[in-house]
Design a protein around this motif. Structure first.
Motif, mmCIF file in Angstrom:
data_model
loop_
_atom_site.group_PDB
_atom_site.id
_atom_site.type_symbol
_atom_site.label_atom_id
_atom_site.label_comp_id
_atom_site.label_asym_id
_atom_site.label_seq_id
_atom_site.Cartn_x
_atom_site.Cartn_y
_atom_site.Cartn_z
ATOM 1 N N ASN A 211 12.822 30.496 21.244
ATOM 2 C CA ASN A 211 12.584 30.648 22.679
ATOM 3 C C ASN A 211 11.441 31.605 22.979
ATOM 4 O OD1 ASN A 211 14.461 29.047 24.400
ATOM 5 N ND2 ASN A 211 16.012 30.033 23.138
ATOM 6 N N MET A 212 11.319 32.674 22.223
ATOM 7 C CA MET A 212 10.227 33.610 22.459
ATOM 8 C C MET A 212 8.908 33.087 21.896
ATOM 9 S SD MET A 212 11.236 35.883 24.477
ATOM 10 C CE MET A 212 9.817 36.983 24.463
ATOM 11 N N ILE A 213 8.955 32.340 20.818
ATOM 12 C CA ILE A 213 7.732 31.699 20.322
ATOM 13 C C ILE A 213 7.181 30.766 21.395
ATOM 14 C CG2 ILE A 213 6.846 29.992 18.677
ATOM 15 C CD1 ILE A 213 8.725 31.244 16.588
ATOM 16 N N ALA A 214 8.090 30.108 22.096
ATOM 17 C CA ALA A 214 7.682 29.194 23.167
ATOM 18 C C ALA A 214 7.320 29.928 24.459
ATOM 19 C CB ALA A 214 8.807 28.197 23.448
ATOM 20 N N GLY A 215 7.562 31.238 24.508
ATOM 21 C CA GLY A 215 7.225 32.012 25.707
ATOM 22 C C GLY A 215 8.138 31.732 26.878
ATOM 23 N N ASN A 216 9.421 31.444 26.590
ATOM 24 C CA ASN A 216 10.343 31.037 27.653
ATOM 25 C C ASN A 216 10.833 32.192 28.527
ATOM 26 O OD1 ASN A 216 10.161 28.356 26.942
ATOM 27 N ND2 ASN A 216 11.925 28.431 25.571
ATOM 28 N N SER A 224 13.473 43.484 13.996
ATOM 29 C CA SER A 224 12.044 43.560 13.684
ATOM 30 C C SER A 224 11.564 42.409 12.802
ATOM 31 C CB SER A 224 11.723 44.900 13.009
ATOM 32 O OG SER A 224 12.497 45.080 11.834
ATOM 33 N N GLY A 225 12.418 41.946 11.882
ATOM 34 C CA GLY A 225 12.014 40.835 11.022
ATOM 35 C C GLY A 225 11.777 39.566 11.810
ATOM 36 N N ASP A 226 12.631 39.312 12.803
ATOM 37 C CA ASP A 226 12.437 38.151 13.677
ATOM 38 C C ASP A 226 11.201 38.354 14.549
ATOM 39 O OD1 ASP A 226 14.722 36.978 12.644
ATOM 40 O OD2 ASP A 226 16.021 37.809 14.208
ATOM 41 N N ALA A 227 10.999 39.592 14.988
ATOM 42 C CA ALA A 227 9.817 39.892 15.799
ATOM 43 C C ALA A 227 8.536 39.665 15.012
ATOM 44 C CB ALA A 227 9.876 41.341 16.297
ATOM 45 N N LEU A 231 5.576 37.256 16.255
ATOM 46 C CA LEU A 231 4.198 37.727 16.424
ATOM 47 C C LEU A 231 3.210 36.855 15.669
ATOM 48 C CD1 LEU A 231 4.597 41.624 16.097
ATOM 49 C CD2 LEU A 231 4.282 40.299 18.190
ATOM 50 N N ASP A 232 3.607 36.401 14.487
ATOM 51 C CA ASP A 232 2.734 35.527 13.700
ATOM 52 C C ASP A 232 2.560 34.162 14.347
ATOM 53 O OD1 ASP A 232 1.962 37.235 11.707
ATOM 54 O OD2 ASP A 232 3.405 36.521 10.222
ATOM 55 N N GLU A 233 3.599 33.720 15.061
ATOM 56 C CA GLU A 233 3.590 32.370 15.626
ATOM 57 C C GLU A 233 3.001 32.310 17.038
ATOM 58 O OE1 GLU A 233 4.605 29.487 13.990
ATOM 59 O OE2 GLU A 233 4.603 30.858 12.274
ATOM 60 N N ASN A 234 2.984 33.425 17.758
ATOM 61 C CA ASN A 234 2.488 33.427 19.131
ATOM 62 C C ASN A 234 1.653 34.682 19.361
ATOM 63 O OD1 ASN A 234 2.101 33.588 21.935
ATOM 64 N ND2 ASN A 234 4.061 32.622 22.395
ATOM 65 N N GLU A 235 0.358 34.518 19.482
ATOM 66 C CA GLU A 235 -0.558 35.658 19.595
ATOM 67 C C GLU A 235 -0.430 36.405 20.917
ATOM 68 O OE1 GLU A 235 -4.454 33.108 21.200
ATOM 69 O OE2 GLU A 235 -4.440 33.976 19.175
ATOM 70 N N ASP A 236 0.298 35.836 21.883
ATOM 71 C CA ASP A 236 0.492 36.517 23.165
ATOM 72 C C ASP A 236 1.628 37.530 23.129
ATOM 73 O OD1 ASP A 236 -1.562 35.170 24.464
ATOM 74 O OD2 ASP A 236 -0.257 33.501 25.064
ATOM 75 N N THR A 282 9.644 38.411 0.970
ATOM 76 C CA THR A 282 9.148 38.920 2.251
ATOM 77 C C THR A 282 8.189 37.929 2.910
ATOM 78 O OG1 THR A 282 8.390 40.952 3.352
ATOM 79 C CG2 THR A 282 7.098 40.232 1.454
ATOM 80 N N LEU A 283 7.434 37.185 2.104
ATOM 81 C CA LEU A 283 6.555 36.161 2.658
ATOM 82 C C LEU A 283 7.356 34.980 3.205
ATOM 83 C CD1 LEU A 283 3.672 36.102 0.002
ATOM 84 C CD2 LEU A 283 3.540 36.939 2.361
ATOM 85 N N GLU A 284 8.447 34.653 2.536
ATOM 86 C CA GLU A 284 9.271 33.528 2.962
ATOM 87 C C GLU A 284 10.095 33.854 4.197
ATOM 88 O OE1 GLU A 284 11.135 29.753 2.960
ATOM 89 O OE2 GLU A 284 9.387 30.465 1.833
ATOM 90 N N VAL A 285 10.672 35.058 4.216
ATOM 91 C CA VAL A 285 11.645 35.417 5.251
ATOM 92 C C VAL A 285 11.010 36.129 6.442
ATOM 93 C CG1 VAL A 285 13.739 36.761 5.690
ATOM 94 C CG2 VAL A 285 13.474 35.531 3.531
ATOM 95 N N GLY A 286 9.990 36.957 6.178
ATOM 96 C CA GLY A 286 9.326 37.677 7.258
ATOM 97 C C GLY A 286 9.872 39.066 7.509
#
Length: 343
Positions: A211-216, A224-227, A231-236, A282-286
């Motif tokens: 939902n946050m990747i989509a900017g909903n 923080s790991g999800d964040a 951040l990587d998926e949505n530059e805004d 860490t690369l796989e999971v974030g």
């Protein structure tokens, strides 16, 4: 034909005998929390079959253990490690096998296991606010109180977890996240009740990521790991951790007292603490690695997480706290949280 049938039966018994002697390692971890190719590599290197199960909360993991299920390796969070130690449900690690020399000092020797006798850190991070820079005025980001700013009414995702919810409220009010003071808990309850009644928050769990990747929504409480992934998926998107303090969490490998294969469990932990495994995971999971040199490589100018403010967990805020286990407090918070959402 009878001879052929007898031959088939003999072969079946032989194969069954081989399978009964097969070494097995049972691992219980969070969902989507590993580069799964590492499981296959461990199996090949050690000649063992890994039974890999997943859980979605520390409490569901604990419930399954209490039901009689046995595992060789678990990955609980800090406060649950403390509980398992207190209840004599863990065995000590074999330090002649498990080498933690490369683990970041910031995640070692914590209060829940002061000498890391029972636990080896796996991933760590904190809790903060992911926000859409196109919707949120950064001047409003002065603390957790931004979640009560009616400018963002109906535009907030709030993580549906009583412990995280009360952490946010307690920190906003200047109290400890582990407070057991009735007056402070009541004040936190009233803060959360105000948020619920004036902000129309949407209560979420892992669905907050997409939902946050989509900017909903304009902002959300997240780990923080999800964040870092968002951040990587949505530059805004931006990530904000209030100076009033937050929760620092550490997920760790432990070996249950009744593990059937502790020797292989120690080998698994050592394997997963290696530079190669930590890099790939860490690369796989974030989520943020606990390996010092891997962490340095990831946040370097040319690193995969360079400039990712969620991945670079802050290290020096004295108001950041690890949750401590307290059953009475847990029950009280759960009851109050249900009342908040029911209003």
């Amino acid at each position: 034909m009878k001879k052929l049938s007898m031959l088939i039966l003999v072969l079946m018994f032989i194969l069954a005998g081989c399978n009964s002697n097969e070494k097995t390692l049972k691992v219980f971890n969070w969902g989507v929390y590993i580069d799964e190719t590492l499981i296959e590599e461990f199996e090949e290197e050690y000649g063992v079959r890994v039974v890999y199960d997943t859980f979605d909360s520390n409490e569901s993991m604990y419930t399954k253990l209490m039901s009689g299920e046995t595992y060789d390796v678990l990955v609980p969070s800090d406060y649950m490690v403390q509980r398992l130690i207190d209840e004599n449900l863990l065995q000590t690690l074999d330090k002649s096998v498990v080498n933690m020399a490369n683990v970041m000092p910031h995640v070692m020797n914590q209060s829940f296991d002061p000498n890391n006798q029972y636990s080896a850190p796996y991933f760590w991070g904190n809790v903060g606010i992911i926000y859409d820079t196109t919707q949120v005025d950064e001047a409003d980001l002065t603390g957790w109180e931004v979640l009560l700013n009616t400018k963002y009414k109906g535009n907030v995702y709030f993580y549906d977890s009583e412990r995280d919810a009360f952490m946010v409220a307690l920190k906003a009010l200047g109290y400890s996240a582990n407070s057991k003071d009735d007056a402070e808990l009541q004040a936190a309850f009233e803060w959360l009740t105000q948020l619920n009644s004036t902000m129309d928050p949407i209560y979420v769990t892992d669905d907050v990521i997409d939902n946050m990747i989509a900017g909903n929504k304009a902002m959300a409480i997240v780990y923080s790991g999800d964040a870092a992934y968002i951040l990587d998926e949505n530059e805004d998107m931006g990530y904000f951790v209030p100076e009033e303090g937050t929760n620092i969490w550490i997920d760790s490998f432990v070996i249950p007292a009744n593990a059937e294969n502790p020797e292989m469990a120690n080998a698994w932990i050592e394997f997963m603490l290696s530079e190669d495994a930590q890099t790939r995971n860490t690369l796989e999971v974030g989520y943020t690695t606990v390996h010092q040199s891997v962490w340095e490589a990831m946040i370097a100018e040319d690193g995969d997480y360079a400039g990712n403010t969620a991945y670079e967990v802050r290290l020096a805020n004295s108001k950041d706290e690890i949750f401590m286990y307290d059953e009475e407090l847990k029950v009280k918070m759960a009851d109050l949280w249900l009342k908040v959402k029911a209003q």
